[in-house]
Scaffold this motif. Structure first.
Motif, PDB file in Angstrom:
ATOM      1  N   ALA A 194      -5.615  21.607  44.747  1.00  0.00           N
ATOM      2  CA  ALA A 194      -6.859  21.405  45.503  1.00  0.00           C
ATOM      3  C   ALA A 194      -6.892  20.006  46.116  1.00  0.00           C
ATOM      4  O   ALA A 194      -6.315  19.063  45.554  1.00  0.00           O
ATOM      5  N   GLN A 195      -7.576  19.908  47.226  1.00  0.00           N
ATOM      6  CA  GLN A 195      -7.704  18.630  47.948  1.00  0.00           C
ATOM      7  C   GLN A 195      -8.049  17.460  47.018  1.00  0.00           C
ATOM      8  O   GLN A 195      -7.424  16.409  47.060  1.00  0.00           O
ATOM      9  N   GLU A 196      -9.045  17.672  46.143  1.00  0.00           N
ATOM     10  CA  GLU A 196      -9.534  16.553  45.327  1.00  0.00           C
ATOM     11  C   GLU A 196      -8.525  16.084  44.272  1.00  0.00           C
ATOM     12  O   GLU A 196      -8.701  15.029  43.689  1.00  0.00           O
ATOM     13  N   ASP A 197      -7.480  16.888  44.030  1.00  0.00           N
ATOM     14  CA  ASP A 197      -6.474  16.483  43.041  1.00  0.00           C
ATOM     15  C   ASP A 197      -5.234  15.882  43.684  1.00  0.00           C
ATOM     16  O   ASP A 197      -4.353  15.383  42.985  1.00  0.00           O
ATOM     17  N   ARG A 198      -5.146  15.915  45.010  1.00  0.00           N
ATOM     18  CA  ARG A 198      -3.866  15.588  45.658  1.00  0.00           C
ATOM     19  C   ARG A 198      -3.416  14.151  45.483  1.00  0.00           C
ATOM     20  O   ARG A 198      -2.220  13.880  45.455  1.00  0.00           O
ATOM     21  N   GLU A 199      -4.350  13.216  45.386  1.00  0.00           N
ATOM     22  CA  GLU A 199      -3.965  11.831  45.117  1.00  0.00           C
ATOM     23  C   GLU A 199      -3.699  11.657  43.619  1.00  0.00           C
ATOM     24  O   GLU A 199      -2.747  11.002  43.218  1.00  0.00           O
ATOM     25  N   ARG A 200      -4.556  12.277  42.835  1.00  0.00           N
ATOM     26  CA  ARG A 200      -4.539  12.019  41.397  1.00  0.00           C
ATOM     27  C   ARG A 200      -3.312  12.568  40.672  1.00  0.00           C
ATOM     28  O   ARG A 200      -2.935  12.051  39.629  1.00  0.00           O
ATOM     29  N   VAL A 201      -2.692  13.623  41.211  1.00  0.00           N
ATOM     30  CA  VAL A 201      -1.531  14.198  40.505  1.00  0.00           C
ATOM     31  C   VAL A 201      -0.396  13.194  40.345  1.00  0.00           C
ATOM     32  O   VAL A 201       0.460  13.364  39.473  1.00  0.00           O
ATOM     33  N   PHE A 202      -0.404  12.118  41.159  1.00  0.00           N
ATOM     34  CA  PHE A 202       0.665  11.124  41.037  1.00  0.00           C
ATOM     35  C   PHE A 202       0.359  10.062  39.975  1.00  0.00           C
ATOM     36  O   PHE A 202       1.176   9.197  39.696  1.00  0.00           O
ATOM     37  N   GLU A 203      -0.850  10.120  39.399  1.00  0.00           N
ATOM     38  CA  GLU A 203      -1.194   9.164  38.348  1.00  0.00           C
ATOM     39  C   GLU A 203      -0.529   9.566  37.031  1.00  0.00           C
ATOM     40  O   GLU A 203      -0.343  10.746  36.754  1.00  0.00           O
TER      41      GLU A 203
END
Ligand code: ADP
Length: 264
Positions: A194-203
């Motif tokens: 989902a859009q809202e997870d796309r940055e966070r998955v790299f954390e």
């Protein structure tokens, strides 16, 4: 803050240099914070599987009269132990990339070989889900860097593509070169992000669905390793996804020039 002021006061040098020192110090303090967070995260994440192993060992002892239950608990203990093993390996990978000179062994790395090895290492997992991994490589494409780290990064992307896709689907691994940038794209027909997870998955330690991820043995470290490897090589990793339809992760790295200086 206080430490920084102290530095400035005792340094008998010109203003410009003082400013540099202060900036350096800030970065040092920031990095120390990052390391502290990492250690805290690691201890927290390790507690879950270690706790599970301890509880399962007790359960096995208590169930010793019942072979069926002993077998079931042992099986779960194996799963947790494997997860611990994976986490340990990934933590070591991460700390190696964060070391002072991760590209100590830098060399010209043939991308075709990186793709071959990364795909090979996922063969068993793909076969188990009746999935095919279809690599389309270009010969003669090289990147300057660490073959081991680049292979680890691509291996993680392919592993995720297999992991987060339904049975009998295909995973594509494509390579192309554009304007001096090597693009290695891993495409799946999986659950998507989902859009809202796309940055966070790299954390570090971030998982979209921790409950499911626990069952499948995910650690949440894979993509942060990929990102670190990309950045260390002067590149980046990008993500395109459509939830329910699939994802494409693309490693973009500067190509090594074709002209070998030693022979020019
Ligand atoms: P994990 O060990 O959980 O796979 P990663 O850092 O590799 O950790 O990935 C973080 C999260 O990103 C995963 O838990 C998953 O939710 C999501 N993810 C990663 N790759 C994919 C993919 N190809 N398709 C869908 N979701 C993915």
């Amino acid at each position: 803050g206080t430490e920084l002021q102290l530095r400035v006061r005792i340094t008998p040098l010109g203003n410009r240099f003082l400013l540099l020192l202060a900036a350096d110090r800030t970065e040092e303090v920031r990095l120390a914070g990052v390391r502290r967070d990492f250690v805290a995260n690691v201890s927290h994440e390790l507690k879950t599987p270690i706790g599970a192993v301890a509880v399962l060992a007790e359960a096995i002892e208590a169930a010793s009269e019942d072979p069926e239950r002993v077998r079931a608990f042992s099986k779960r203990m194996q799963v947790e132990a494997e997860r611990l093993g994976r986490m340990t390996k990934e933590i070591i990978d991460l700390s190696r990339i964060q070391a002072d000179d991760p590209l100590e062994d830098a060399a010209r790395v043939p991308i075709a070989r990186v793709v071959d090895v990364a795909v090979d290492r996922n063969r068993v997992a793909a076969d188990a889900k009746r999935m095919r991994i279809i690599p389309r490589v270009l010969d003669d494409v090289e990147v300057l860097g660490s073959e081991e780290l680049l292979t680890t990064a691509l291996q993680n992307l392919v592993a995720n593509a297999v992991q987060y896709s339904p049975e009998a689907t295909h995973v594509g691994v494509g390579v192309r070169v554009q304007d001096g940038i090597v693009e290695i794209a891993v495409t799946d027909k999986g659950v998507g992000i989902a859009q809202e997870d796309r940055e966070r998955v790299f954390e570090r330690f971030y998982r979209v669905d921790p409950a499911r991820s626990r069952v499948t043995g995910g650690t949440g470290l894979g993509l942060s390793i990929v990102k670190h490897v990309a950045v260390t090589h002067g590149g980046e990793v990008t993500l395109w996804s459509r939830p329910g339809q699939g994802s494409t992760f693309t490693l973009r790295l500067p190509a090594a020039s074709h002209h070998r200086e030693e022979t020019a």
